[in-house]
Design an enzyme around this catalytic site. Structure first.
Site, PDB file in Angstrom:
ATOM      1  N   GLU A   1       0.805  -1.215   0.000  1.00  0.00           N
ATOM      2  CA  GLU A   1       0.000   0.000   0.000  1.00  0.00           C
ATOM      3  C   GLU A   1       0.848   1.280   0.000  1.00  0.00           C
ATOM      4  O   GLU A   1       0.368   2.354   0.346  1.00  0.00           O
ATOM      5  CB  GLU A   1      -0.937  -0.012   1.209  1.00  0.00           C
ATOM      6  CG  GLU A   1      -1.883  -1.200   1.216  1.00  0.00           C
ATOM      7  CD  GLU A   1      -2.540  -1.385   2.558  1.00  0.00           C
ATOM      8  OE1 GLU A   1      -3.350  -0.525   2.932  1.00  0.00           O
ATOM      9  OE2 GLU A   1      -2.254  -2.389   3.230  1.00  0.00           O
TER      10      GLU A   1
ATOM     11  N   SER B   1      -6.226  -2.794   3.402  1.00  0.00           N
ATOM     12  CA  SER B   1      -6.774  -2.309   2.133  1.00  0.00           C
ATOM     13  C   SER B   1      -7.326  -3.416   1.240  1.00  0.00           C
ATOM     14  O   SER B   1      -7.206  -3.350   0.021  1.00  0.00           O
ATOM     15  CB  SER B   1      -5.738  -1.504   1.359  1.00  0.00           C
ATOM     16  OG  SER B   1      -5.697  -0.183   1.832  1.00  0.00           O
TER      17      SER B   1
ATOM     18  N   TYR C   1      -9.744   1.981  -4.989  1.00  0.00           N
ATOM     19  CA  TYR C   1      -8.758   2.928  -5.488  1.00  0.00           C
ATOM     20  C   TYR C   1      -8.888   3.245  -6.978  1.00  0.00           C
ATOM     21  O   TYR C   1      -8.021   3.915  -7.520  1.00  0.00           O
ATOM     22  CB  TYR C   1      -7.348   2.410  -5.171  1.00  0.00           C
ATOM     23  CG  TYR C   1      -7.122   2.265  -3.687  1.00  0.00           C
ATOM     24  CD1 TYR C   1      -7.203   3.374  -2.848  1.00  0.00           C
ATOM     25  CD2 TYR C   1      -6.872   1.029  -3.100  1.00  0.00           C
ATOM     26  CE1 TYR C   1      -7.017   3.256  -1.484  1.00  0.00           C
ATOM     27  CE2 TYR C   1      -6.682   0.902  -1.733  1.00  0.00           C
ATOM     28  CZ  TYR C   1      -6.759   2.020  -0.930  1.00  0.00           C
ATOM     29  OH  TYR C   1      -6.581   1.889   0.423  1.00  0.00           O
TER      30      TYR C   1
ATOM     31  N   ARG D   1     -11.127   4.223  12.067  1.00  0.00           N
ATOM     32  CA  ARG D   1     -12.304   4.066  11.226  1.00  0.00           C
ATOM     33  C   ARG D   1     -12.758   2.621  11.333  1.00  0.00           C
ATOM     34  O   ARG D   1     -11.924   1.714  11.248  1.00  0.00           O
ATOM     35  CB  ARG D   1     -11.989   4.394   9.761  1.00  0.00           C
ATOM     36  CG  ARG D   1     -13.218   4.677   8.903  1.00  0.00           C
ATOM     37  CD  ARG D   1     -12.912   4.611   7.427  1.00  0.00           C
ATOM     38  NE  ARG D   1     -12.845   3.238   6.960  1.00  0.00           N
ATOM     39  CZ  ARG D   1     -11.888   2.756   6.168  1.00  0.00           C
ATOM     40  NH1 ARG D   1     -10.876   3.516   5.792  1.00  0.00           N
ATOM     41  NH2 ARG D   1     -11.922   1.492   5.788  1.00  0.00           N
TER      42      ARG D   1
ATOM     43  N   ASP E   1     -15.463  -0.424  10.088  1.00  0.00           N
ATOM     44  CA  ASP E   1     -16.331  -0.849   8.992  1.00  0.00           C
ATOM     45  C   ASP E   1     -17.323  -1.906   9.472  1.00  0.00           C
ATOM     46  O   ASP E   1     -16.963  -2.800  10.252  1.00  0.00           O
ATOM     47  CB  ASP E   1     -15.492  -1.425   7.849  1.00  0.00           C
ATOM     48  CG  ASP E   1     -14.439  -0.450   7.338  1.00  0.00           C
ATOM     49  OD1 ASP E   1     -14.642   0.771   7.506  1.00  0.00           O
ATOM     50  OD2 ASP E   1     -13.426  -0.903   6.774  1.00  0.00           O
TER      51      ASP E   1
ATOM     52  N   GLU F   1     -14.050  -4.725  10.370  1.00  0.00           N
ATOM     53  CA  GLU F   1     -12.686  -4.521  10.853  1.00  0.00           C
ATOM     54  C   GLU F   1     -12.513  -3.106  11.399  1.00  0.00           C
ATOM     55  O   GLU F   1     -13.349  -2.225  11.173  1.00  0.00           O
ATOM     56  CB  GLU F   1     -11.663  -4.786   9.754  1.00  0.00           C
ATOM     57  CG  GLU F   1     -11.757  -3.890   8.546  1.00  0.00           C
ATOM     58  CD  GLU F   1     -10.706  -4.246   7.500  1.00  0.00           C
ATOM     59  OE1 GLU F   1      -9.514  -4.367   7.870  1.00  0.00           O
ATOM     60  OE2 GLU F   1     -11.064  -4.396   6.327  1.00  0.00           O
TER      61      GLU F   1
ATOM     62  N   ASN G   1      -9.804   0.011  11.354  1.00  0.00           N
ATOM     63  CA  ASN G   1      -8.656   0.580  10.650  1.00  0.00           C
ATOM     64  C   ASN G   1      -8.027   1.663  11.517  1.00  0.00           C
ATOM     65  O   ASN G   1      -8.635   2.716  11.737  1.00  0.00           O
ATOM     66  CB  ASN G   1      -9.108   1.187   9.323  1.00  0.00           C
ATOM     67  CG  ASN G   1      -9.780   0.177   8.419  1.00  0.00           C
ATOM     68  OD1 ASN G   1      -9.128  -0.509   7.663  1.00  0.00           O
ATOM     69  ND2 ASN G   1     -11.101   0.083   8.511  1.00  0.00           N
TER      70      ASN G   1
ATOM     71  N   GLY H   1      -7.006   5.505   5.165  1.00  0.00           N
ATOM     72  CA  GLY H   1      -6.631   6.422   4.098  1.00  0.00           C
ATOM     73  C   GLY H   1      -6.942   7.862   4.474  1.00  0.00           C
ATOM     74  O   GLY H   1      -7.972   8.150   5.077  1.00  0.00           O
TER      75      GLY H   1
END
Length: 309
Positions: free
Chosen positions: A16, A145, A209, A248, A250, A263, A265, A269
């Site tokens: 990444e 990611s 992305y 963050r 999810d 998960e 994070n 990003g």
């Protein structure tokens, strides 16, 4: 007291790297609106040259292995740095999808049925289908990611996917069909909820992305009851894993209206168009203000040279 310089770390050695370089450039530009800022490019699994704990507060935008897994954080701790985001212990925990599941489920946060396995002892497709059904999500246990993410919908597909697994440890989960949402947290409090709608139906690396492959609804169109449940569950998960400053998280909302954590994070990003900034804009924080708030706890923890023993 002298004000610290914000040292933004970007790059790294994981798959990444390019994503991280984009995050780092965006954050450094935004941080410069309120702090002296310097962007450091990380090319090795080591602290970049020129970092000084008496002058710098570190804000890392490294993603993936060594960036999010506690590797960089352990070096920063050993060097006496103040840095933004989760500490080494929480970073290591949240990067491990299976341990995250165990930690949050112990606090009542729901997760999809799943199992953890090593490549050397992987289950048969028949056994996995019996346990989890034929719609299964396979993903590396320690990767970010959506790298290596596979979604299969038949026993034949499972046989092919498992046949390609030759190394590492993996998580298999029953696929939850429904709506994918994400929520940013700042100092442990949930911000806005964003719905992620990939045109392919799967939010994989390409959907994340590649411009135009995913639609984002910010804020998500949820009932007040569901929105309250999502925020409360996110805050519980944040605390259960010992997170600090920001993250963050999810989730999936199933077709039956059940909520499942996907998960956590810890270094998401950080381009202006990324999900955490989208979540922040839902509560009135633009990108510059968000970056200022994200680094604020680390600035509060900073000890200038004059105060050091």
């Amino acid at each position: 007291m002298s004000s610290p310089i914000i040292a933004v770390l970007a790059g790294g050695t994981s798959p990444e790297r390019e994503v991280s370089l984009g995050s780092g450039r965006a954050v450094a530009q935004a941080m410069a609106c309120s702090h002296l800022t310097r962007l450091f490019t990380v090319d090795h699994d080591a602290l970049p040259e020129g970092l000084d704990p008496a002058r710098h507060v570190v804000f890392s935008t490294l993603h993936g292995v060594f960036g999010e897994d506690g590797g960089m954080q352990r070096l920063l701790d050993a060097g006496g740095f103040s840095y933004g985001g989760c500490d080494a212990k929480a970073s290591d925990l949240c990067f491990d999808k299976w341990r995250t599941r165990l930690s949050v489920s112990a606090m009542g946060v729901p997760v999809a049925p799943g199992r953890h396995f090593l490549a050397a002892g992987k289950p048969t497709a028949a056994a996995l289908a019996t346990e989890l059904g034929q719609q299964v999500v396979l993903k590396p246990n320690r990767q970010g990611s959506s790298v290596g993410l596979q979604i299969v919908s038949s026993q034949v597909g499972l046989e092919i996917a498992l046949g390609g697994i030759r190394a590492g440890d993996w998580v298999a989960e029953r696929r939850i069909l429904g709506r994918e949402i994400t929520v940013g947290l700042l100092r442990g409090r949930a911000m806005g909820i964003v719905e992620v709608v990939p045109k392919s139906g799967v939010y994989d690396y390409s959907s994340k992305y590649t411009k135009g492959l995913t639609e984002y609804l910010a804020p998500a169109r949820l009932s007040d009851e569901m929105a309250t449940r999502v925020r409360a569950t996110a805050e519980t998960a944040f605390a259960a894993c010992g997170c600090r400053d920001y993250a963050r998280i999810d989730f999936m909302i199933s077709q039956e209206g059940e909520l499942y954590l996907l998960e956590i994070n810890t270094l998401p990003g950080m381009k202006d168009t990324s999900l955490l900034p989208m979540s922040a804009r839902c509560v009135g924080l633009d990108f510059v203000a968000l970056c200022r708030e994200l680094v604020a706890p680390a600035v509060e923890r900073f000890q200038p040279a004059a105060a050091r023993p």
